[in-house]
Design a protein around this motif. Structure first.
Motif, mmCIF file in Angstrom:
data_model
loop_
_atom_site.group_PDB
_atom_site.id
_atom_site.type_symbol
_atom_site.label_atom_id
_atom_site.label_comp_id
_atom_site.label_asym_id
_atom_site.label_seq_id
_atom_site.Cartn_x
_atom_site.Cartn_y
_atom_site.Cartn_z
ATOM 1 N N LEU A 161 -3.568 2.070 -12.780
ATOM 2 C CA LEU A 161 -2.284 1.432 -13.076
ATOM 3 C C LEU A 161 -2.194 0.097 -12.352
ATOM 4 O O LEU A 161 -2.318 0.050 -11.129
ATOM 5 C CB LEU A 161 -1.133 2.340 -12.624
ATOM 6 C CG LEU A 161 0.278 1.781 -12.772
ATOM 7 C CD1 LEU A 161 0.646 1.636 -14.256
ATOM 8 C CD2 LEU A 161 1.285 2.676 -12.062
ATOM 9 N N PRO A 162 -2.002 -1.007 -13.091
ATOM 10 C CA PRO A 162 -1.788 -2.282 -12.410
ATOM 11 C C PRO A 162 -0.427 -2.275 -11.722
ATOM 12 O O PRO A 162 0.549 -1.787 -12.277
ATOM 13 C CB PRO A 162 -1.844 -3.310 -13.536
ATOM 14 C CG PRO A 162 -1.536 -2.560 -14.784
ATOM 15 C CD PRO A 162 -1.958 -1.136 -14.540
ATOM 16 N N ALA A 163 -0.388 -2.796 -10.498
ATOM 17 C CA ALA A 163 0.860 -2.909 -9.740
ATOM 18 C C ALA A 163 1.097 -4.391 -9.476
ATOM 19 O O ALA A 163 0.641 -4.940 -8.475
ATOM 20 C CB ALA A 163 0.760 -2.116 -8.439
ATOM 21 N N LEU A 164 1.801 -5.033 -10.405
ATOM 22 C CA LEU A 164 1.978 -6.479 -10.355
ATOM 23 C C LEU A 164 2.821 -6.949 -9.177
ATOM 24 O O LEU A 164 2.861 -8.136 -8.873
ATOM 25 C CB LEU A 164 2.591 -6.985 -11.663
ATOM 26 C CG LEU A 164 1.633 -7.162 -12.839
ATOM 27 C CD1 LEU A 164 0.996 -5.875 -13.283
ATOM 28 C CD2 LEU A 164 2.327 -7.835 -13.989
ATOM 29 N N GLY A 165 3.480 -6.034 -8.503
ATOM 30 C CA GLY A 165 4.307 -6.397 -7.361
ATOM 31 C C GLY A 165 3.515 -6.889 -6.166
ATOM 32 O O GLY A 165 4.073 -7.486 -5.253
ATOM 33 N N ILE A 166 2.213 -6.633 -6.154
ATOM 34 C CA ILE A 166 1.339 -7.151 -5.092
ATOM 35 C C ILE A 166 0.263 -7.972 -5.782
ATOM 36 O O ILE A 166 -0.650 -7.434 -6.392
ATOM 37 C CB ILE A 166 0.711 -6.017 -4.263
ATOM 38 C CG1 ILE A 166 1.796 -5.126 -3.654
ATOM 39 C CG2 ILE A 166 -0.182 -6.601 -3.176
ATOM 40 C CD1 ILE A 166 1.265 -3.906 -2.925
ATOM 41 N N GLN A 167 0.420 -9.292 -5.712
ATOM 42 C CA GLN A 167 -0.511 -10.192 -6.383
ATOM 43 C C GLN A 167 -0.827 -11.387 -5.490
ATOM 44 O O GLN A 167 0.066 -11.961 -4.876
ATOM 45 C CB GLN A 167 0.029 -10.645 -7.727
ATOM 46 C CG GLN A 167 1.438 -11.202 -7.675
ATOM 47 C CD GLN A 167 1.967 -11.577 -9.034
ATOM 48 O OE1 GLN A 167 1.853 -12.716 -9.405
ATOM 49 N NE2 GLN A 167 2.542 -10.634 -9.743
ATOM 50 N N PRO A 168 -2.099 -11.769 -5.428
ATOM 51 C CA PRO A 168 -2.509 -12.831 -4.511
ATOM 52 C C PRO A 168 -2.306 -14.257 -5.033
ATOM 53 O O PRO A 168 -2.767 -15.193 -4.393
ATOM 54 C CB PRO A 168 -3.997 -12.545 -4.301
ATOM 55 C CG PRO A 168 -4.427 -11.840 -5.527
ATOM 56 C CD PRO A 168 -3.225 -11.066 -6.007
ATOM 57 N N GLY A 169 -1.585 -14.449 -6.118
ATOM 58 C CA GLY A 169 -1.396 -15.777 -6.701
ATOM 59 C C GLY A 169 -1.108 -16.885 -5.707
ATOM 60 O O GLY A 169 -1.982 -17.637 -5.303
ATOM 61 N N ILE A 170 0.134 -17.018 -5.266
ATOM 62 C CA ILE A 170 0.538 -18.097 -4.374
ATOM 63 C C ILE A 170 0.311 -17.725 -2.909
ATOM 64 O O ILE A 170 -0.078 -18.559 -2.103
ATOM 65 C CB ILE A 170 2.023 -18.475 -4.614
ATOM 66 C CG1 ILE A 170 2.201 -19.029 -6.029
ATOM 67 C CG2 ILE A 170 2.507 -19.480 -3.587
ATOM 68 C CD1 ILE A 170 3.644 -19.309 -6.410
#
Length: 151
Positions: free
Chosen positions: A113-122
């Motif tokens: 399951l992807p958890a988009l709440g933790i993302q290394p973008g910025i």
């Protein structure tokens, strides 16, 4: 690990959220201002400009709503258009590999399951710290009841 956070804890991409919501408001204001300032537009055309601005804001707000909430009984993953509640026992592994756009949760049913709440973008370092914290929480919670994990 004694340095685990007190539950409940919410993980969300704070800087990305600020950028998305600020851009959404700015786009809505600019498009609405243009609609009101162009004298040759009729009421229907003005309304269509304003509705378009509101739709763009709505899409950006949906993108900004992502989060992962961990509490005593499990984890709630809120992605762009979905929400899923997981018990701690369902989470086998928390992954954030180099190049991943966000955290992936490997689940006991064999899916991921992807958890988009933790993302290394910025904020890459923040995402790495959040992923480690969620991983530590999942590991600590999965071994609290050893009877549950005996074969």
């Amino acid at each position: 690990m004694s340095d685990l956070p007190t539950l409940p804890v919410t993980f969300r991409p704070g800087r990305t959220r600020v950028v998305l919501l600020t851009a959404g408001v700015a786009i809505f204001v600019v498009i609405s201002a243009i609609a009101l300032l162009l004298e040759k537009l009729g009421p229907g055309e003005r309304l269509s400009f304003i509705v378009t601005g509101a739709l763009i804001f709505g899409v950006l707000a949906m993108l900004a709503r992502v989060k992962v909430v961990a509490d005593d009984s499990g984890v709630t993953v809120v992605n762009i258009a979905s929400r899923r509640r997981l018990a701690w026992e369902e989470i086998l592994r928390v992954n954030l590999r180099p190049g991943d756009p966000w955290v992936f949760l490997d689940l006991s049913d064999g899916t991921s399951l992807p958890a988009l709440g933790i993302q290394p973008g910025i904020a890459k370092q923040r995402a790495i710290e959040d992923a480690r914290t969620l991983r530590a929480l999942a590991e600590a919670r999965s071994i609290q009841d050893p009877e549950q994990h005996r074969g």
